[in-house]
Design an enzyme around this catalytic site. Structure first.
Site, PDB file in Angstrom:
ATOM      1  N   ASN A 153       0.782  -1.232  -0.199  1.00 29.50           N
ATOM      2  CA  ASN A 153      -0.089  -0.097  -0.124  1.00 29.50           C
ATOM      3  C   ASN A 153       1.026   1.388   0.095  1.00 29.50           C
ATOM      4  O   ASN A 153       0.497   2.446  -0.525  1.00 29.50           O
ATOM      5  CB  ASN A 153      -0.909   0.003   1.097  1.00 29.50           C
ATOM      6  CG  ASN A 153      -0.322  -0.251   2.558  1.00 29.50           C
ATOM      7  OD1 ASN A 153       0.954  -0.654   2.651  1.00 29.50           O
ATOM      8  ND2 ASN A 153      -1.154   0.161   3.473  1.00 29.50           N
ATOM      9  N   PRO A 177      10.482  -5.817  -1.332  1.00 27.43           N
ATOM     10  CA  PRO A 177       9.276  -5.178  -1.577  1.00 27.43           C
ATOM     11  C   PRO A 177       8.204  -6.395  -1.675  1.00 27.43           C
ATOM     12  O   PRO A 177       8.379  -7.509  -1.979  1.00 27.43           O
ATOM     13  CB  PRO A 177       9.199  -4.133  -2.877  1.00 27.43           C
ATOM     14  CG  PRO A 177      10.541  -4.485  -3.403  1.00 27.43           C
ATOM     15  CD  PRO A 177      11.311  -5.461  -2.361  1.00 27.43           C
ATOM     16  N   SER A 229       0.204  -8.575   6.845  1.00 28.68           N
ATOM     17  CA  SER A 229      -1.102  -8.895   7.368  1.00 28.68           C
ATOM     18  C   SER A 229      -0.875  -9.858   8.547  1.00 28.68           C
ATOM     19  O   SER A 229       0.487 -10.243   8.956  1.00 28.68           O
ATOM     20  CB  SER A 229      -1.994  -9.787   6.345  1.00 28.68           C
ATOM     21  OG  SER A 229      -1.280 -10.986   6.087  1.00 28.68           O
ATOM     22  N   GLU A 250       4.256  -4.709  11.796  1.00 21.15           N
ATOM     23  CA  GLU A 250       3.322  -3.752  11.503  1.00 21.15           C
ATOM     24  C   GLU A 250       2.430  -4.525  10.859  1.00 21.15           C
ATOM     25  O   GLU A 250       2.576  -4.749   9.689  1.00 21.15           O
ATOM     26  CB  GLU A 250       4.127  -2.597  10.606  1.00 21.15           C
ATOM     27  CG  GLU A 250       4.990  -2.030  11.543  1.00 21.15           C
ATOM     28  CD  GLU A 250       4.556  -0.972  12.660  1.00 21.15           C
ATOM     29  OE1 GLU A 250       3.130  -0.968  12.809  1.00 21.15           O
ATOM     30  OE2 GLU A 250       5.333  -0.380  13.530  1.00 21.15           O
ATOM     31  N   CYS A 284      -3.605   0.304   6.713  1.00 15.63           N
ATOM     32  CA  CYS A 284      -3.782  -0.418   7.636  1.00 15.63           C
ATOM     33  C   CYS A 284      -4.458   0.121   8.903  1.00 15.63           C
ATOM     34  O   CYS A 284      -5.120  -0.593   9.689  1.00 15.63           O
ATOM     35  CB  CYS A 284      -2.167  -0.955   8.316  1.00 15.63           C
ATOM     36  SG  CYS A 284      -1.148   0.462   8.539  1.00 15.63           S
ATOM     37  N   GLU A 461       7.294   2.157  14.512  1.00 17.88           N
ATOM     38  CA  GLU A 461       8.181   2.775  13.544  1.00 17.88           C
ATOM     39  C   GLU A 461       8.133   4.442  13.711  1.00 17.88           C
ATOM     40  O   GLU A 461       7.105   4.739  14.560  1.00 17.88           O
ATOM     41  CB  GLU A 461       7.519   2.358  12.217  1.00 17.88           C
ATOM     42  CG  GLU A 461       7.961   0.995  11.800  1.00 17.88           C
ATOM     43  CD  GLU A 461       7.740   0.583  10.528  1.00 17.88           C
ATOM     44  OE1 GLU A 461       6.582   0.686   9.655  1.00 17.88           O
ATOM     45  OE2 GLU A 461       8.815  -0.069   9.988  1.00 17.88           O
TER      46      GLU A 461
HETATM   47  P1  NAD Z   1       0.791  -9.917   3.122  1.00 22.13           P
HETATM   48  O1  NAD Z   1       1.019 -10.243   4.453  1.00 22.13           O
HETATM   49  O2  NAD Z   1       0.207 -10.646   2.153  1.00 22.13           O
HETATM   50  O3  NAD Z   1       2.605  -9.658   2.752  1.00 22.13           O
HETATM   51  C1  NAD Z   1       3.498  -8.819   3.285  1.00 22.13           C
HETATM   52  C2  NAD Z   1       4.716  -9.010   2.714  1.00 22.13           C
HETATM   53  O4  NAD Z   1       5.249 -10.179   3.088  1.00 22.13           O
HETATM   54  C3  NAD Z   1       5.059  -9.200   1.370  1.00 22.13           C
HETATM   55  O5  NAD Z   1       6.165  -8.433   0.830  1.00 22.13           O
HETATM   56  C4  NAD Z   1       5.077 -10.620   1.239  1.00 22.13           C
HETATM   57  O6  NAD Z   1       5.749 -11.265  -0.124  1.00 22.13           O
HETATM   58  C5  NAD Z   1       5.665 -11.013   2.349  1.00 22.13           C
HETATM   59  N1  NAD Z   1       5.364 -12.182   2.636  1.00 22.13           N
HETATM   60  C6  NAD Z   1       4.207 -13.319   2.739  1.00 22.13           C
HETATM   61  N2  NAD Z   1       4.268 -14.496   3.250  1.00 22.13           N
HETATM   62  C7  NAD Z   1       5.753 -14.360   3.759  1.00 22.13           C
HETATM   63  C8  NAD Z   1       6.377 -15.450   4.797  1.00 22.13           C
HETATM   64  N3  NAD Z   1       5.964 -16.338   5.071  1.00 22.13           N
HETATM   65  N4  NAD Z   1       7.708 -15.006   5.233  1.00 22.13           N
HETATM   66  C9  NAD Z   1       8.180 -13.726   4.646  1.00 22.13           C
HETATM   67  N5  NAD Z   1       7.704 -13.035   4.114  1.00 22.13           N
HETATM   68  C10 NAD Z   1       6.416 -13.239   3.445  1.00 22.13           C
HETATM   69  O7  NAD Z   1       0.237  -8.409   3.096  1.00 22.13           O
HETATM   70  P2  NAD Z   1      -0.078  -7.458   1.848  1.00 22.13           P
HETATM   71  O8  NAD Z   1      -1.229  -8.088   1.287  1.00 22.13           O
HETATM   72  O9  NAD Z   1       1.069  -7.133   1.090  1.00 22.13           O
HETATM   73  O10 NAD Z   1      -0.491  -6.057   2.775  1.00 22.13           O
HETATM   74  C11 NAD Z   1      -1.713  -5.965   3.335  1.00 22.13           C
HETATM   75  C12 NAD Z   1      -1.548  -5.898   4.827  1.00 22.13           C
HETATM   76  O11 NAD Z   1      -0.624  -5.260   5.428  1.00 22.13           O
HETATM   77  C13 NAD Z   1      -3.029  -5.895   5.392  1.00 22.13           C
HETATM   78  O12 NAD Z   1      -3.316  -6.711   6.618  1.00 22.13           O
HETATM   79  C14 NAD Z   1      -2.495  -4.379   6.272  1.00 22.13           C
HETATM   80  O13 NAD Z   1      -3.119  -3.902   7.413  1.00 22.13           O
HETATM   81  C15 NAD Z   1      -0.918  -4.583   6.615  1.00 22.13           C
HETATM   82  N6  NAD Z   1      -0.355  -3.260   6.614  1.00 22.13           N
HETATM   83  C16 NAD Z   1       0.129  -2.863   7.863  1.00 22.13           C
HETATM   84  C17 NAD Z   1       0.751  -1.507   8.051  1.00 22.13           C
HETATM   85  C18 NAD Z   1       1.260  -1.235   9.440  1.00 22.13           C
HETATM   86  O14 NAD Z   1       2.078  -0.420   9.599  1.00 22.13           O
HETATM   87  N7  NAD Z   1       0.796  -1.777  10.507  1.00 22.13           N
HETATM   88  C19 NAD Z   1       0.980  -1.054   6.883  1.00 22.13           C
HETATM   89  C20 NAD Z   1       0.573  -1.264   5.707  1.00 22.13           C
HETATM   90  C21 NAD Z   1      -0.163  -2.671   5.618  1.00 22.13           C
END
Ligand code: NAD
Length: 487
Positions: A153, A177, A229, A250, A284, A461
């Protein structure tokens, strides 16, 4: 392809390719057009990046804090000079309207480099502890090689929010990323080199959920910072625990935004819209459960509906556009399914609820949507949708709304709109969240700590607090006299 980078990865100061990796296609969310084709990192690329970081880190940590800070400040200046170019790339990468990226993405990344560059120059000093003759001192030392893993995002902001405190504290970083948005971080890596950052300190490798574990499990990695997530967070924290790595998580949220009847309704409507529709709802900390006190519900919904209907949806490169597409087709489908669940479970659709008809059918668009009469049990009130879907729930009194606001596994953020400041502070005291706002929503300047509690994660952060998460304390006891041994 209009956004094709020189190569997929940026390691040890230069672009590196390895076409043995799985293909990652970067699609422009407004049209579905392929704008770049990259390759996920192979194990050899992961090794190369971690080795470069490990080699470069000790020399960087030995530099004076002012010298490190100066380089980060220069990177901030370059980002601001190239704000337009970086914002256009961010819009291509994410589909977010240029109206937003131009004020919120590279600029926020630049703030982060400027802030941490300045703070580190001012000193991340330890303490002196007198012990009556003997004494001790403490110092903050870097952790070593840190891994950053990003969500899609805020790709540039996330890369900078992790790189800036990590580098300021004297660490090196390997950043991965999201596979949905691979482009922005590569530009940040280029800019850091141009600013004078020694090679190997900020490396970018591409990849997906299969690549992340190669980084997280690597024995030379001291820390992992994930934005993603909750389910991913659980996996990454468990893997990092295997050899006791430091972790910052996060994660997601389902944050309550509470609107009391004594508030300025227009401000509360504006806050709720910013906290649900900015970045097409892909934030998020969004206040996706908007609790409105019953006696102002009709007026609140009337103004909310009018303002939501007037939002400009369309081409993200058009400066007038306020709502762009979702990041991916899969995310659009997920959001549309939630909207159908909301209708099926009996919520009242106030506005939106489908695909806008003024945009390209190839784009991943969803209308900004408001549901009213949402109850706590409905799926749309419990699960993180991560799209432009606002749930409005009614409440009668303060104690009730605090209990209902807290009745979630998440604890990322919360907001309160009221003109009664005693009540505002009383309520935020009782809300279970890491980041809270009174009479505003979603503002996250670099000076303030940002992060969650409960299942939304741990660590912070931004702010000086972030530096503590990228360093550890070393204590030195100094004996000043002969050793008094009893044997
Ligand atoms: P996601 O959890 O699917 O992926 C996040 C990242 O993790 C990606 O780069 C992905 O390739 C990587 N990943 C996935 N599985 C992994 C594993 N087993 N080991 C290591 N890396 C792995 O999340 P998304 O769909 O990219 O983003 C949306 C989510 O992120 C939402 O839940 C949102 O709330 C959260 N988010 C949180 C914040 C915050 O600061 N709290 C900010 C932005 C987004």
């Amino acid at each position: 392809m209009r956004a094709q980078p020189t190569a997929s990865h940026f390691i040890d100061g230069e672009y590196v390719e390895d076409d043995a990796g799985t293909v990652i296609e970067s699609l422009y969310p407004a049209t579905g057009e392929v704008i770049a084709r990259l390759y996920a990192a192979t194990p050899a690329i992961v090794e190369k990046a971690i080795a470069a970081a490990k080699r470069a880190q000790p020399e960087w940590a030995a530099m004076s804090p002012t010298a490190r800070g100066r380089i980060l400040k220069r990177a901030a200046d370059i980002m601001r000079e190239r704000n337009r170019e970086l914002s256009e790339l961010e819009t291509l990468d994410t589909g977010k309207p240029i109206q937003e990226t131009i004020v919120a993405d590279p600029t926020s990344g630049a703030d982060s480099f400027e802030f941490f560059g300045g703070v580190i120059a001012a000193g991340l000093n330890g303490s002196y502890i007198p012990l009556g003759g003997d004494f001790a001192y403490t110092k903050r030392v870097p952790l070593g090689v840190c891994v950053g893993i990003g969500a899609w995002n805020y790709p540039q902001q996330i890369a900078c929010w992790k790189a800036a405190p990590a580098l300021a504290a004297g660490n090196a970083m390997v950043f991965k990323p999201s596979e949905n948005t691979p482009l922005g971080a590569l530009k940040i890596a280029e800019i850091l080199i141009e600013a004078g950052l020694p090679k190997g300190l900020f490396n970018v490798i591409q990849g997906d959920r299969d690549t992340g574990p190669l980084l997280v499990n690597h024995p030379d990695v001291a820390k992992v910072s994930l934005t993603g997530s909750v389910p991913t967070g659980r996996k990454v924290a468990a893997a990092a625990a295997g050899n006791l790595k430091h972790v910052t998580m996060e994660l997601g949220g389902k944050s309550p935004l509470i609107v009391f009847n004594d508030t300025d309704i227009d401000s509360a409507v504006g806050g709720a819209m910013l906290g649900n529709f900015y970045s097409t709802g892909q934030v998020c900390s969004n206040g996706t459960r908007v609790f409105v006190q019953k006696d102002i519900k009709i007026e609140f919904l009337k103004r909310l509906k009018a303002r939501t209907e007037a939002m400009a949806i369309g081409d993200p490169m058009n400066e007038a556009t306020q709502i762009g597409p979702m990041v991916s087709w899969a995310q659009r489908e997920k959001v549309l399914e939630y909207i159908e669940k909301g209708k099926a479970e009996g919520a009242t659709l106030v506005v939106g609820g489908g695909i806008p008809n003024n945009v390209s059918g190839e784009g991943y668009y969803v209308q900004p949507t408001v549901f009213a009469d949402v109850t706590d049990e409905m799926t749309i009130a419990r699960e993180e949708i991560f799209g432009p879907v606002m749930c409005v729930l009614d409440f009668e009194d303060e104690a009730e709304v605090i209990a209902r606001g807290n009745a979630t596994e998440f604890g990322l953020a919360a907001g309160v709109f009221t003109s009664d400041m005693s009540r505002a502070h009383r309520v935020v005291d009782l809300l279970e969240a890491g980041t809270l706002w009174i009479n505003t929503y979603n503002l996250c300047p670099v000076e303030i700590p940002f992060g969650g509690s409960k299942q939304s994660g741990f660590g912070r952060e931004n702010s000086i607090a972030a530096l503590e998460h990228y360093s550890e304390l070393k204590t030195v006891y100094v004996g000043m006299g002969p050793v008094q041994a009893p044997y």
